[in-house]
Scaffold this motif. Structure first.
Motif, PDB file in Angstrom:
ATOM      1  N   GLU A  35     -28.201  33.542  -9.846  1.00 45.86           N
ATOM      2  CA  GLU A  35     -28.620  32.143  -9.849  1.00 45.86           C
ATOM      3  C   GLU A  35     -28.558  31.563 -11.258  1.00 45.86           C
ATOM      4  O   GLU A  35     -28.782  32.261 -12.255  1.00 45.86           O
ATOM      5  CB  GLU A  35     -30.047  32.008  -9.315  1.00 45.86           C
ATOM      6  CG  GLU A  35     -30.207  32.378  -7.847  1.00 45.86           C
ATOM      7  CD  GLU A  35     -31.627  32.171  -7.372  1.00 45.86           C
ATOM      8  OE1 GLU A  35     -32.050  30.990  -7.310  1.00 45.86           O
ATOM      9  OE2 GLU A  35     -32.322  33.158  -7.085  1.00 45.86           O
ATOM     10  N   ALA A  36     -28.276  30.261 -11.336  1.00 45.71           N
ATOM     11  CA  ALA A  36     -28.176  29.576 -12.626  1.00 45.71           C
ATOM     12  C   ALA A  36     -29.551  29.419 -13.268  1.00 45.71           C
ATOM     13  O   ALA A  36     -30.540  29.156 -12.595  1.00 45.71           O
ATOM     14  CB  ALA A  36     -27.520  28.215 -12.452  1.00 45.71           C
ATOM     15  N   LEU A  37     -29.571  29.591 -14.615  1.00 43.03           N
ATOM     16  CA  LEU A  37     -30.794  29.353 -15.383  1.00 43.03           C
ATOM     17  C   LEU A  37     -31.087  27.859 -15.479  1.00 43.03           C
ATOM     18  O   LEU A  37     -32.236  27.441 -15.612  1.00 43.03           O
ATOM     19  CB  LEU A  37     -30.628  29.899 -16.806  1.00 43.03           C
ATOM     20  CG  LEU A  37     -30.530  31.403 -16.991  1.00 43.03           C
ATOM     21  CD1 LEU A  37     -30.018  31.721 -18.364  1.00 43.03           C
ATOM     22  CD2 LEU A  37     -31.902  32.014 -16.801  1.00 43.03           C
ATOM     23  N   GLY A  38     -30.039  27.090 -15.485  1.00 42.69           N
ATOM     24  CA  GLY A  38     -30.175  25.650 -15.614  1.00 42.69           C
ATOM     25  C   GLY A  38     -28.801  25.025 -15.725  1.00 42.69           C
ATOM     26  O   GLY A  38     -27.785  25.683 -15.447  1.00 42.69           O
ATOM     27  N   TYR A  39     -28.784  23.789 -16.172  1.00 39.80           N
ATOM     28  CA  TYR A  39     -27.517  23.070 -16.271  1.00 39.80           C
ATOM     29  C   TYR A  39     -27.306  22.608 -17.707  1.00 39.80           C
ATOM     30  O   TYR A  39     -28.227  22.088 -18.352  1.00 39.80           O
ATOM     31  CB  TYR A  39     -27.494  21.888 -15.308  1.00 39.80           C
ATOM     32  CG  TYR A  39     -27.447  22.347 -13.867  1.00 39.80           C
ATOM     33  CD1 TYR A  39     -26.227  22.485 -13.204  1.00 39.80           C
ATOM     34  CD2 TYR A  39     -28.617  22.677 -13.180  1.00 39.80           C
ATOM     35  CE1 TYR A  39     -26.175  22.926 -11.886  1.00 39.80           C
ATOM     36  CE2 TYR A  39     -28.583  23.135 -11.870  1.00 39.80           C
ATOM     37  CZ  TYR A  39     -27.350  23.247 -11.231  1.00 39.80           C
ATOM     38  OH  TYR A  39     -27.298  23.704  -9.932  1.00 39.80           O
ATOM     39  N   GLY A  40     -26.090  22.811 -18.192  1.00 39.48           N
ATOM     40  CA  GLY A  40     -25.777  22.458 -19.568  1.00 39.48           C
ATOM     41  C   GLY A  40     -25.524  20.969 -19.740  1.00 39.48           C
ATOM     42  O   GLY A  40     -25.599  20.185 -18.783  1.00 39.48           O
ATOM     43  N   THR A  41     -25.222  20.587 -20.968  1.00 43.07           N
ATOM     44  CA  THR A  41     -24.964  19.191 -21.276  1.00 43.07           C
ATOM     45  C   THR A  41     -23.731  18.666 -20.547  1.00 43.07           C
ATOM     46  O   THR A  41     -23.593  17.444 -20.352  1.00 43.07           O
ATOM     47  CB  THR A  41     -24.771  19.012 -22.789  1.00 43.07           C
ATOM     48  OG1 THR A  41     -23.813  19.977 -23.252  1.00 43.07           O
ATOM     49  CG2 THR A  41     -26.073  19.198 -23.531  1.00 43.07           C
ATOM     50  N   ASN A  42     -22.863  19.592 -20.137  1.00 43.90           N
ATOM     51  CA  ASN A  42     -21.674  19.180 -19.382  1.00 43.90           C
ATOM     52  C   ASN A  42     -21.937  19.077 -17.886  1.00 43.90           C
ATOM     53  O   ASN A  42     -21.020  18.822 -17.102  1.00 43.90           O
ATOM     54  CB  ASN A  42     -20.514  20.137 -19.643  1.00 43.90           C
ATOM     55  CG  ASN A  42     -20.841  21.572 -19.234  1.00 43.90           C
ATOM     56  OD1 ASN A  42     -21.911  21.823 -18.683  1.00 43.90           O
ATOM     57  ND2 ASN A  42     -19.936  22.490 -19.512  1.00 43.90           N
ATOM     58  N   GLY A  43     -23.209  19.297 -17.483  1.00 42.23           N
ATOM     59  CA  GLY A  43     -23.560  19.198 -16.080  1.00 42.23           C
ATOM     60  C   GLY A  43     -23.231  20.420 -15.262  1.00 42.23           C
ATOM     61  O   GLY A  43     -23.513  20.461 -14.054  1.00 42.23           O
ATOM     62  N   GLN A  44     -22.668  21.430 -15.904  1.00 39.61           N
ATOM     63  CA  GLN A  44     -22.293  22.646 -15.193  1.00 39.61           C
ATOM     64  C   GLN A  44     -23.422  23.678 -15.227  1.00 39.61           C
ATOM     65  O   GLN A  44     -24.198  23.742 -16.194  1.00 39.61           O
ATOM     66  CB  GLN A  44     -21.027  23.251 -15.818  1.00 39.61           C
ATOM     67  CG  GLN A  44     -19.805  22.364 -15.699  1.00 39.61           C
ATOM     68  CD  GLN A  44     -19.469  22.067 -14.253  1.00 39.61           C
ATOM     69  OE1 GLN A  44     -19.296  22.974 -13.444  1.00 39.61           O
ATOM     70  NE2 GLN A  44     -19.392  20.771 -13.919  1.00 39.61           N
TER      71      GLN A  44
END
Length: 878
Positions: free
Chosen positions: A557-566
């Protein structure tokens, strides 16, 4: 007997002596290759001690067949003693009181000094009151000195007053990491008739994680405060010859698995086979590539897997670590020569011959990323299974911060701390955490505002190499600013959670979670508002903080979303083995450690400003509620009195069932306003917000005696309808606090008190005040079905009789309800005590008990009314 085994050898063109225990073994018809390294160290120590104490020769002989003699005791005297400030203060207070008594009796108080080198590291008092800001470290230091000024003044006085004592000032690091990186010698020397005698470095410390030094090939473990005082004063301790469990390591750690994962896996595996009270010794082909930093992480956790120690023998990794941390070149060569010569160098060719009580195989290649929790360090949870721990019930909590409103669900993290010597001593783990933080910042990730983050490493070397590697700014940006060098969150000095979280929790039963790189996670330990706490490696602490929750499978699972929205995944942040190796190689060398430790004794501006008189005796401040001269020696005379053989008209202070622990007996934690200790402090103009803890006030016997047997959960059968530290004062049949009853008995000149108990009295972590407090309450004897070993010893060392019901007897079977008056007559020759219990109606109950004087020293302690009086009489010419 032993002089013939005193041999000479040469190292670097210098002549040395050593005790050749392998030859002694050979003369017993035994082969050295069959013996565990820990047993070899005990043998060497006993052979050496037999020169001065021939009575120890029989004790040495029992070690030959060690695995069939576990019902025999072995004598042991550590060559060094480590103290932390919570437990070290009362030990030094006792020494100061001993000096006063010697002076009062007309002697020279300066004769009272530790017999062996003692290091006291002030590391347990700093709290994370400020965090997540650049000035957090300075703020916490300022508050630390404000809260602990009296204690620190006393310790600074002790530093100049006592020989053989070194005090390492606050804010330098954690006791065990400083020991590992700086203090431990591996091989010690002392001059004997002009030639240096070489022998193994051994240590005991007043903290259970003293075992960390076993990762460096130094045998040591944690002891209670009274046992540490005995070691400081040159006394032997006795414990049953241990079983030795061999752990055979094979393979190498796979990419992504850390030393923390290995330590947690080892803890889980060893708990399954019950190694409580045993020695654990690691061997096998897997040792070759396991660094001392990795080994120390495992050795640190020995209390968590229940062993006395987790020992790694001396090998090339040992020498490499000593070189890395800046130890002198000639010392390293001496260790090399001595260990090879005297059978202490790890020999892989002997693995098949070496005998262990039992052997546990562990394949390092099978270690997986894991955490441990939610309440016990042995409860291993693979990362893939963690999210499922929080799906059983769905509750929510709304937290409003300045910038966001968060609707939190189970698993939400209130506390994320990189803390504890367990993992901050490991450069690979700390640099990995820094590299994860760097990539997270680059990706635009941030830690949610409701998470309290902190970085409290175990030595300044850690921040030095993180700065040198350019990684501190990234940890800072995620809120992992330096908050202090000491045992912070790991021992509960976590401070408050974020104010918005505390406010939201005020009217909610929502359970916040925590994650830390420590070694203990018992419920309520790290923070009273944190329910589920998980132990994890430093890089995983950073990852979970970014996610803001433990209800996540970091492997997919993703930790979060980067500045690029990914989405950003843990695998995106995790550095390669090459990245970690390069960071270590480029930023850590012996010069760094030498710089970090060159001024360790200098202290800081706060320490330097403490005003201390350079006097051989301490100027006690009678208004202090932190430091006071204890009354243990009040009635001591220069001449040893006749040993008390008979007690009459003793009354029962308390009657307990089974499994009364030292947590029940000893003052610990929070001081309640209505408790006897709280009332005492208020009477001395201390406001409740300034009560601090029992731990911080261990140097004041007036506070501590009032907290003895005052645990709010203790159950005294004399007051079955009231839980807590209450009893019946029998002359008036009045219910009152145990302390008030004890004072009433003293006022009406009752000759003494008795405690009745069931099985395992005094079990748990040994604490000095569990015995000291009982002594000051006026207890002359504890009659129990069985005793925990160390607490039994502590009672004797304080002059309190440990009497054990004979098999089949207990208070209930004998008809004892606690209202009786007791007479006790000792028969030391038969190791028995005859007890007469007389009821109010004149009924008499007679029974015999076992007098638990288990070691040769016990009679000496008791007839002197305790170890302090005995040492005074031995050391001085009064």
């Amino acid at each position: 007997m032993t002089e013939s085994y005193l041999k000479h050898f040469t190292s670097q063109n210098k002549s040395y002596m050593y005790y050749d225990y392998p030859e002694w073994l050979q003369n017993q018809g035994q082969q050295l290759s069959q013996y565990p390294y820990t047993i070899r160290i005990l043998m060497e120590a006993l052979l050496r001690a037999s020169d001065q104490k021939p009575e120890l020769q029989q004790n040495l002989a029992t070690l030959v067949d060690w695995d069939h003699n576990h019902d025999h005791d072995v004598a042991f005297k550590a060559q060094r003693v480590l103290l932390q400030d919570f437990t070290g203060v009362p030990a030094l207070v006792d020494l100061a009181a001993m000096r006063d008594k010697v002076m009062a009796l007309g002697g020279d108080g300066r004769q009272i000094n530790p017999d062996v080198p003692v290091h006291l590291i002030i590391d347990h008092s700093v709290q994370v009151l400020a965090s997540g800001t650049p000035d957090a470290f300075a703020e916490n230091i300022k508050k630390e000195f404000k809260n602990n000024q009296e204690r620190y003044q006393f310790l600074k006085w002790a530093q100049q007053a006592f020989e053989n004592l070194t005090v390492i000032p606050p804010d330098n690091g954690i006791i065990h990491q400083i020991n590992l990186e700086y203090l431990a010698k591996v091989a010690l020397t002392e001059t004997n008739e002009g030639t240096a005698l070489v022998f193994p470095d051994t240590v005991v410390g007043t903290d259970s994680h003293t075992t960390m030094t076993n990762g460096l090939g130094v045998l040591g473990w944690g002891v209670g405060g009274i046992e540490a005082e005995a070691s400081m004063l040159g006394e032997f301790s006795y414990f049953p010859i241990p079983e030795v469990v061999g752990v055979r390591l094979s393979g190498t750690l796979p990419t992504g698995a850390t030393a923390t994962d290995l330590a947690l896996t080892v803890t889980h595996a060893l708990r399954q086979i019950n190694v409580v009270g045993k020695f654990v010794e690691f061997f096998g082909p897997g040792l070759k590539d396991l660094t001392v930093a990795d080994r120390a992480t495992i050795a640190n956790m020995a209390p968590e897997y229940g062993a006395t120690c987790g020992y790694f023998p001396i090998d090339q990794q040992t020498l490499d670590y000593l070189k890395l941390t800046g130890r002198p070149v000639d010392q390293i060569q001496l260790i090399d020569d001595y260990a090879h010569l005297n059978g202490l160098w790890y020999d892989t060719t002997q693995d098949a011959q070496r005998h262990y009580t039992t052997t546990l195989p562990i394949d390092l290649s099978q270690i997986k990323p894991s955490v441990a929790g939610p309440k016990r360090p042995q409860d291993l949870v693979p990362l893939t299974d963690l999210a499922a721990k929080f799906t059983a019930e769905k509750t929510t909590l709304t937290v409003k911060t300045a910038n966001h409103t968060y609707d939190l669900e189970n698993g939400a993290i209130g506390l994320a701390a990189i803390t504890s010597c367990t993992n901050t001593s490991n450069p690979a783990l700390m640099l990995t955490a820094g590299l994860v933080a760097k990539k997270a910042v680059a990706a635009g990730l941030k830690v949610p505002e409701y998470v309290k983050t902190s970085l409290a490493p175990g030595s300044k070397a850690v921040t030095d190499y993180l700065k040198q590697a350019g990684l501190m700014p990234y940890l800072d940006q995620l809120g992992f600013n330096l908050v202090g060098y000491g045992c912070t969150t790991c021992i509960g000095n976590s401070g408050s959670l974020k104010p918005e979280v505390v406010q939201a929790l005020a009217n909610s039963d929502f359970s916040m979670s925590g994650v830390l790189s420590g070694n203990r996670n018992f419920e309520g330990r790290v923070n009273p508002l944190i329910k589920d706490t998980y132990l994890a490696s430093p890089p995983l602490v950073v990852a979970f903080a970014l996610a803001g929750t433990l209800a996540i499978d970091l492997t997919r699972e993703a930790l979060g979303y980067g500045t690029n929205g990914q989405p950003v995944y843990l695998k995106d942040l995790w550095p390669t083995q090459t990245d970690i190796a390069e960071a270590i190689q480029q930023n850590i060398d012996s010069a760094l450690f030498k710089r970090s430790y060159q001024d360790i004794l200098a202290g800081n501006a706060h320490w330097d400003s403490l005003d201390v008189a350079a006097t051989p005796t301490f100027n006690w401040d009678k208004t202090s509620t932190y430091i006071a001269c204890p009354t243990f020696l009040e009635n001591m005379t220069a001449a040893k009195p006749e040993m008390t053989q008979e007690f009459t008209a003793l009354k029962v202070l308390a009657k307990f069932g089974d499994s009364i622990t030292t947590d029940h007996i000893s003052p610990a934690g929070f001081i309640g306003q209505q408790s006897p200790a709280g009332q005492y402090l208020m009477a001395h103009h201390v406001q409740p917000q300034d009560f601090n803890s029992y731990g911080s006030r261990r140097g004041n016997h007036e506070v501590m005696v009032r907290g003895t047997l005052a645990n709010i959960r203790i159950k005294n059968q004399l007051t079955p309808d009231k839980e807590g530290g209450y009893t019946i004062y029998w002359p008036t049949k009045t219910q009152m606090s145990i302390y008030d009853a004890a004072k009433a008995y003293q006022k009406d000149q009752t000759s003494g008190l008795v405690i009745l108990a069931g099985k395992d009295y005094g079990m748990g972590s040994s604490r000095d005040w569990a015995a000291k407090g009982v002594k000051l309450l006026g207890v002359k004897a504890v009659i129990a079905e069985s005793f925990e070993r160390i607490h039994r010893s502590n009672l004797v060392m304080m002059g309190v009789l440990p009497l054990q019901f004979k098999l089949g007897d207990n208070a209930e079977k004998l008809g004892l309800d606690g209202s009786e008056t007791f007479d006790i007559q000792l028969d030391s020759a038969q190791q028995t005590a005859h007890v007469t219990a007389t009821k109010n109606d004149g009924q008499v109950i007679n029974f015999d008990t076992i007098l638990r004087f288990d070691t040769p020293s016990d009679v000496k302690y008791y007839e002197n009314d305790g170890i302090l009086s005995m040492i005074i009489r031995q050391k001085t010419n009064l």
